[in-house]
Design a protein around this motif. Structure first.
Motif, PDB file in Angstrom:
ATOM      1  N   ALA A 198      -6.944   9.520  -9.331  1.00 18.23           N
ATOM      2  CA  ALA A 198      -6.956   8.059  -9.375  1.00 18.23           C
ATOM      3  C   ALA A 198      -5.636   7.485  -8.867  1.00 18.23           C
ATOM      4  O   ALA A 198      -5.612   6.454  -8.178  1.00 18.23           O
ATOM      5  N   GLU A 199      -4.529   8.153  -9.202  1.00 16.41           N
ATOM      6  CA  GLU A 199      -3.226   7.670  -8.745  1.00 16.41           C
ATOM      7  C   GLU A 199      -3.034   7.921  -7.255  1.00 16.41           C
ATOM      8  O   GLU A 199      -2.304   7.189  -6.589  1.00 16.41           O
ATOM      9  N   VAL A 200      -3.659   8.954  -6.706  1.00 19.64           N
ATOM     10  CA  VAL A 200      -3.622   9.170  -5.259  1.00 19.64           C
ATOM     11  C   VAL A 200      -4.360   8.027  -4.559  1.00 19.64           C
ATOM     12  O   VAL A 200      -3.843   7.398  -3.621  1.00 19.64           O
ATOM     13  N   ALA A 201      -5.575   7.753  -5.028  1.00 16.77           N
ATOM     14  CA  ALA A 201      -6.363   6.668  -4.434  1.00 16.77           C
ATOM     15  C   ALA A 201      -5.645   5.337  -4.532  1.00 16.77           C
ATOM     16  O   ALA A 201      -5.753   4.482  -3.639  1.00 16.77           O
ATOM     17  N   LYS A 202      -4.900   5.162  -5.605  1.00 17.97           N
ATOM     18  CA  LYS A 202      -4.167   3.903  -5.813  1.00 17.97           C
ATOM     19  C   LYS A 202      -3.259   3.563  -4.632  1.00 17.97           C
ATOM     20  O   LYS A 202      -3.159   2.402  -4.227  1.00 17.97           O
ATOM     21  N   TYR A 203      -2.593   4.569  -4.073  1.00 22.78           N
ATOM     22  CA  TYR A 203      -1.666   4.299  -2.973  1.00 22.78           C
ATOM     23  C   TYR A 203      -2.389   3.762  -1.748  1.00 22.78           C
ATOM     24  O   TYR A 203      -1.877   2.869  -1.053  1.00 22.78           O
TER      25      TYR A 203
END
Length: 385
Positions: A198-203
């Protein structure tokens, strides 16, 4: 701008370096396979003299503590190891005080360092302890979860949770070095790996539409263990975070964009008692979907944008709606709003949201009224479609 060493086309055995060029507090992020066994050499070569006290949790210790200890012992740097209970509940005053005392019992001095071996919980807690131990000692981040590798290990935010909210007590204390070993992801439970995604997609969602396009085409490779895909995803994420941290270390402006989804997500984490019902990345996933839905509702972005984001995160095996949280019971809008009002970014009583004008076009606003938020939450609690 962060310096990225070695191109994405480099062979998969070549490590990469991203530099966080903060004046007076610059440090490197070392990324690649096999880094853990080289930890002692990397620390000794880059940070000079100093002994190391490792802080980890029981789950990580079972897989990785021995290898890191051996590498530090080989360099004459190991001073001791502390193994804490795993889980978000360890980010608390009840764990902070004994941790500080144990580090002092190791006789760590100001020239020594704390080494955080673990996910975001260990990194935040050990970094906080390092920031207040003898009024500040160095620390090294050795993140073992995808979420910590791409986000929490970089940027110097440390802290603990309280019943009032997440990360409300803490400091800014930059690490002296970040060592990211992609091999450790092989021991990560699938749910933890997907939560970190989820934090990867956030970027991509907050500021890099091309990266989000790439993730839509390649996320499955990341989950399947494809090393080039993992290296690209992690390197792109940490390079983006490094750039933002250099520009706004203490979150006075642009760094707030990194909280896309977090105003909703942190409130959901607090509501679930920081338990295994909802992992941090899962809360962020739901929160990002809510942020895109709210942006659509306010006519800030084109219809269908939220559906695209929701579809991608759902395909990645992540929850996308409040009703996806297991346990049956749903929060009331009033309770969630109360928890959101404890957010660190509240100013003059106004909620701070990261909203979007499209994928890769996030911005910060305090112009969403309390009544509008309450109505939006009422629409989304229990919604299935």
């Amino acid at each position: 701008m962060p310096t990225v060493v070695n191109s994405l086309a480099a062979t998969q055995n070549v490590s990469r370096t991203v530099s966080v060029a903060l004046p007076g507090r610059a440090y490197d992020i070392l990324l690649g396979p096999g880094q853990l066994g080289q930890g002692g050499r990397l620390i000794a070569g880059r940070l000079g003299k100093g002994r190391c006290g490792i802080v980890t949790d029981a789950n990580v210790a079972a897989y990785h503590l021995g290898e890191l200890e051996a590498s530090l012992k080989a360099e004459g740097r190991w001073k001791g190891s502390i193994v804490l209970p795993a889980g978000e509940a360890s980010k608390s005053f009840s764990q902070l005080a004994p941790l500080c005392e144990q580090l002092l019992e190791m006789e760590l001095e100001r020239g020594d360092m704390v080494v955080a071996l673990g996910g975001g919980v260990i990194g935040d807690l050990a970094g906080f302890a390092a920031s207040i131990l003898r009024r500040g000692v160095r620390f090294v981040q050795v993140p073992t979860s995808l979420l910590a590798q791409v986000d929490s290990s970089v940027g110097g935010k440390t802290g603990i949770n309280t019943p009032q909210g997440k990360n409300l007590i803490g400091t800014f204390h930059q690490p002296s070095l970040v060592i990211i070993d992609t091999d450790v992801l092989e021991t990560l439970p699938d749910r933890e790996l997907r939560a970190g995604y989820a934090e990867v997609a956030k970027y991509g969602l907050l500021g890099n539409a091309d990266f989000f396009d790439w993730l839509e085409a390649n996320a499955s490779k990341l989950f399947d263990g494809d090393l080039p895909a993992r290296l690209h995803a992690i390197e792109t994420s940490v390079a983006m975070k490094a750039r933002i941290v250099i520009a706004d270390e203490r979150e006075a402006g642009e760094r707030a964009l990194l909280n896309l989804g977090h105003t909703f997500g942190h409130a959901l984490e607090a509501w679930t008692g920081y338990s295994d019902r909802l992992l941090h990345g899962e809360g962020v996933s739901i929160g990002m979907c809510l942020a895109f839905r709210l942006s659509e509702k306010l006519k800030l972005c084109a219809p269908g944008t939220a559906a695209r984001v929701t579809a991608h995160l759902a395909a990645a095996g992540l929850p996308t709606r409040i009703s996806d949280i297991p346990g049956g019971e749903m929060p009331t809008p009033a309770r969630l709003l109360q928890l959101m009002e404890q957010d660190k970014k509240v100013q003059d009583g106004l909620l701070t949201f990261v909203l979007v004008r499209g994928i890769g076009q996030a911005f910060v606003t305090r112009d969403v009224g309390r009544d509008d938020v309450a109505a939006f939450l009422d629409e989304n609690i229990g919604a299935q479609a």
